[in-house]
Design an enzyme around this catalytic site. Structure first.
Site, PDB file in Angstrom:
ATOM      1  N   ASP A 261     -29.119 -89.441   0.121  1.00  0.00           N
ATOM      2  CA  ASP A 261     -29.982 -90.560  -0.239  1.00  0.00           C
ATOM      3  C   ASP A 261     -29.078 -91.705  -0.707  1.00  0.00           C
ATOM      4  O   ASP A 261     -27.852 -91.557  -0.799  1.00  0.00           O
ATOM      5  CB  ASP A 261     -31.035 -90.181  -1.281  1.00  0.00           C
ATOM      6  CG  ASP A 261     -32.226 -91.150  -1.235  1.00  0.00           C
ATOM      7  OD1 ASP A 261     -32.110 -92.223  -0.604  1.00  0.00           O
ATOM      8  OD2 ASP A 261     -33.275 -90.849  -1.832  1.00  0.00           O
TER       9      ASP A 261
HETATM   10  C1  BGC Z   1     -34.964 -93.806  -1.234  1.00  0.00           C
HETATM   11  C2  BGC Z   1     -35.111 -93.302   0.179  1.00  0.00           C
HETATM   12  C3  BGC Z   1     -34.838 -94.397   1.164  1.00  0.00           C
HETATM   13  C4  BGC Z   1     -33.458 -94.963   0.899  1.00  0.00           C
HETATM   14  C5  BGC Z   1     -33.054 -96.046   1.856  1.00  0.00           C
HETATM   15  C6  BGC Z   1     -33.669 -94.555  -1.433  1.00  0.00           C
HETATM   16  O1  BGC Z   1     -33.626 -95.198  -2.665  1.00  0.00           O
HETATM   17  O2  BGC Z   1     -35.036 -92.711  -2.120  1.00  0.00           O
HETATM   18  O3  BGC Z   1     -36.387 -92.769   0.361  1.00  0.00           O
HETATM   19  O4  BGC Z   1     -34.933 -93.913   2.468  1.00  0.00           O
HETATM   20  O5  BGC Z   1     -33.434 -95.495  -0.410  1.00  0.00           O
HETATM   21  O6  BGC Z   1     -33.754 -97.194   1.652  1.00  0.00           O
END
Ligand code: BGC
Length: 717
Positions: A259
């Site tokens: 993530d």
């Molecule tokens: C979120 C994800 C997301 C990623 C990219 C993160 O902060 O938890 O769900 O896909 O950012 O934007």
């Protein structure tokens, strides 16, 4: 493909291989705390970047792709990832709303349209579906998932993956999907985002993992690690999750992306002393791509040279990344998705808007109705008051994660009402109050308006960004002065219809007791107003059902329908003190899972099973007659639950195992049939196997998780 990729890999330096595992962020959206680094442009030219996120649009993706392809030594194309969560340009209802349709076709279609548009905007990869089970409405990300139930969420995960990916990732209209957040992120303690999760393997396997497995079985191309610590170990490096379950047991061959900076955050989690150690741990835990963390970029080459990370780990990751690029057709034509003419043709076209409207009206849940709805000419009503801070709002209707959505494309509730009723009714509007004002407000204009009208529609709830990532609340009642406004409006004695927009279940006890009708609309996307008008007018009979329990108060959380019985269930002896209860609140929900009304009524009868004993391999048919006893047509979501009475581990009092959405003309009866087998009753047992033991299974059918008919079946060896 294999030959092409192995020949390419022979040419790659270690630095270039590690580059493929490095994803950088553009700034068309800000989805995390880090800013793009000043080295990014140079890295692209050197072939040290494999992927970008948060770059959206045919032109913009073209620009970066050109650098990677034409200016780097090997010209390996970038893969562009983005959060295409509930539509790309044509914004559909938020995922929690869509789940309330229980309509797998429209959900698949929504993902398919999102993929059409995303692919036309130069994107190859969506960070969706989010398949986290969530039982805590304080957690803002409950809005991004499919609710609290494992079975339904697994079905929806499958539909979304199919919608995004289609049959062929090489087609121009599809994007690679990503099952996230692996795993159990939805169980964040106290409903606070990024917080730790401490759950048993029993809960992990039986409750949280099946939607991931369903996404995998549907062919999902990638998985994303979760931010949370799971049972003491951050998910990003949790061996049980990725090595044991995802790779060894489930044989997942696609890529695992971290993530947003979840590798870098291993330092804050206190499991790595610095980013170098973070990179070592994450690579060895088989994370293939570092999202915006710069840990792989800065340290992985050195770690391989020092022998701390085996080169074979890098090779496997890079091979998978290149395979995905190959499957997407990027080696044939790296610009195939970045064509502005296609973008112009596809985005927000009429067909897409029509589907968004259909999806939106199917997502609305009628929670209460004493007969004021639908609003038809027969009512004799002429003057309508529209009141409330969400009546005119366009921006909020987009909810969170609205991708390339634009508030100017939204039909507000006010506009939808005007479009539908403006000709025959006098419609007046007053904002009444703000969504979340800390100060006292003057309601006099709204009250005057209400007094001069014959029915009041009040549009209240949350702002679109009060749910979503990092948007958690400890108080889930209506923010600001909205409840006070409602109480004042109630005093006018006029029929009062409350239209709720929100990204989580709210505490709405007063509303449920005091108003004439309640429509839960969540955030409905670009066609919000038209979809709502379809429902209010009765042009479309409401059919949505809750996929998440509405608590009476925050103290009941977590509250969900598939709980265990306890040793002292209250219903067995409500007057006895030593029972599982609260002294100051009921233990029942306000609105249960599966609940939702229609403008007609359905009657269930003749529930029967084809056998009262089955062996493991036998089929069992459950049948029930459902009759539309009202005088208009409608759709009903017929739900089937089971309860394993005696097992080696305690099993939930009810578990959804099947459902069917049926259409019934006025007066029509249909026999609804469910084909079951002992397979459907399996659970992950204490010997760490999916199993079902001989014994009695109670089977229930009905319109929601509470009003149920019951039959029993005996499972024999
Ligand atoms: C979120 C994800 C997301 C990623 C990219 C993160 O902060 O938890 O769900 O896909 O950012 O934007």
């Amino acid at each position: 493909m294999k030959k092409f990729i192995s020949e390419l890999m022979v040419k790659m330096t270690l630095e270039e291989k590690v580059g493929q595992m490095h994803q950088i962020a553009g700034n068309d959206a800000v989805t995390g705390p880090l800013n793009p680094s000043s080295n990014d442009g140079e890295d692209l030219r050197k072939g040290l970047v494999g992927s970008m996120l948060n770059v959206v649009g045919a032109d913009k993706t073209y620009k970066y792709q050109k650098i990677a392809v034409e200016e780097s030594r090997l010209g390996i194309p970038l893969i562009f990832g983005h959060d295409v969560i509930h539509g790309c340009k044509t914004i559909f209802p938020i995922p929690l709303a869509e789940s309330c349709s229980w309509d797998l076709d429209i959900i698949e279609r929504s993902a398919q349209i999102a993929a059409y548009e995303a692919s036309a905007m130069g994107l190859h990869w969506t960070f969706a579906p989010m398949v986290d089970i969530a039982r805590d409405p304080r957690w803002g990300r409950i809005s991004e998932g499919a609710g609290e139930d494992t079975y339904l969420a697994a079905k929806i995960a499958e539909a979304r993956v199919k919608g995004f990916q289609g049959d062929d990732l090489g087609s121009l209209n599809t994007v690679a999907a990503c099952a996230k957040h692996f795993a159990a992120y939805g169980a964040s303690e106290a409903g606070r985002d990024y917080n730790q999760v401490d759950i048993s393997e029993n809960s992990l396997r039986n409750i949280y993992l099946p939607p991931f497995k369903a996404a995998l079985d549907a062919g999902v191309a990638s998985f994303m690690n979760a931010f949370n610590v799971l049972n003491g170990i951050p998910s990003t490096i949790n061996e049980l999750l990725v090595k044991s379950i995802l790779k060894a047991e489930w044989k997942f061959a696609g890529i695992v992306v971290s993530d947003y900076n979840s590798i870098g955050e291993l330092v804050q989690h206190g499991v790595a002393k610095d980013k170098m150690e973070s990179a070592e741990l994450a690579a060895n835990a088989l994370c293939d791509m570092d999202m915006a963390g710069y840990c792989f970029r800065d340290h992985l080459v050195e770690l391989v040279r020092e022998g701390k990370v085996a080169e074979s780990i890098i090779d496997t990751a890079v091979e998978k990344i290149l395979i995905l690029k190959y499957r997407l057709g990027l080696f044939d034509d790296p610009y195939r998705f970045s064509k502005p003419n296609r973008e112009n043709e596809l985005l927000l076209n009429k067909g897409h808007r029509d589907s968004a409207r259909d999806c939106a009206r199917k997502s609305i849940v009628l929670l209460k109705n004493n007969g004021v709805l639908p609003l038809t000419r027969n009512s004799g009503i002429k003057k309508i008051a529209l009141i409330g801070p969400l009546a005119e709002s366009k921006y909020d209707m987009l909810g969170s994660w609205y991708c390339a959505g634009d508030e100017n494309d939204v039909v507000s509730f006010y506009e939808g009402m005007k479009n539908r009723f403006g000709k025959d009714y006098e419609i007046n509007y007053s904002e009444g109050c703000e969504i979340d004002s800390p100060d006292e407000e003057d309601f006099s204009e709204a009250i005057n308006l209400a007094e001069q009208s014959e029915i009041i529609f009040v549009y209240v709830g949350e702002a679109g960004l009060m749910s979503g990532e990092a948007s958690c609340r400890t108080d889930i009642s209506l923010p600001g002065n909205q409840l006070s406004l409602l109480k004042e409006l109630k005093k006018t004695g006029k029929p009062l219809v409350v239209v709720l927009s929100n990204g989580r279940p709210l505490e709405i006890n007063w509303i449920s007791e005091n108003v004439d009708a309640i429509l839960e609309t969540w955030f409905l996307g670009v066609e919000a107003g038209n979809a709502l008008a379809d429902i209010i007018s009765g042009d479309f009979n409401p059919s949505g059902k809750l996929t998440v329990t509405f608590p009476r108060n925050v103290g009941q959380i977590p509250i969900y329908y598939n709980h265990l019985n306890t040793g002292r269930p209250l219903h067995e002896n409500p007057t006895e003190h030593y029972r599982s209860r609260y002294l100051d609140s009921s233990i029942e929900s306000l609105f249960p899972f599966g609940f939702g009304l229609s403008y007609t009524k359905f009657e269930y009868s003749n529930f029967s099973l084809s056998k009262n004993k089955i062996a493991f391999s036998d089929e069992l048919i459950a049948e029930v007659d459902v009759k539309n006893i009202g005088d208009i047509a409608g759709e009903e979501i017929v739900q089937l639950y089971i309860h394993d009475k005696v097992a080696t581990i305690s099993r939930p009092v009810k578990e959804l195992k099947a459902f069917k959405k049926i259409y019934l003309a006025a007066g029509e009866t249909k026999k609804v049939e469910f084909n079951l087998s002992a397979e459907d009753f399996k659970y992950y047992d204490k010997n760490k196997e999916w199993n079902i033991e001989p014994g009695t299974i109670e089977i229930f059918v009905g319109p929601n998780s509470v009003e149920l008919l019951m039959q029993k079946v005996e499972i024999t060896n």
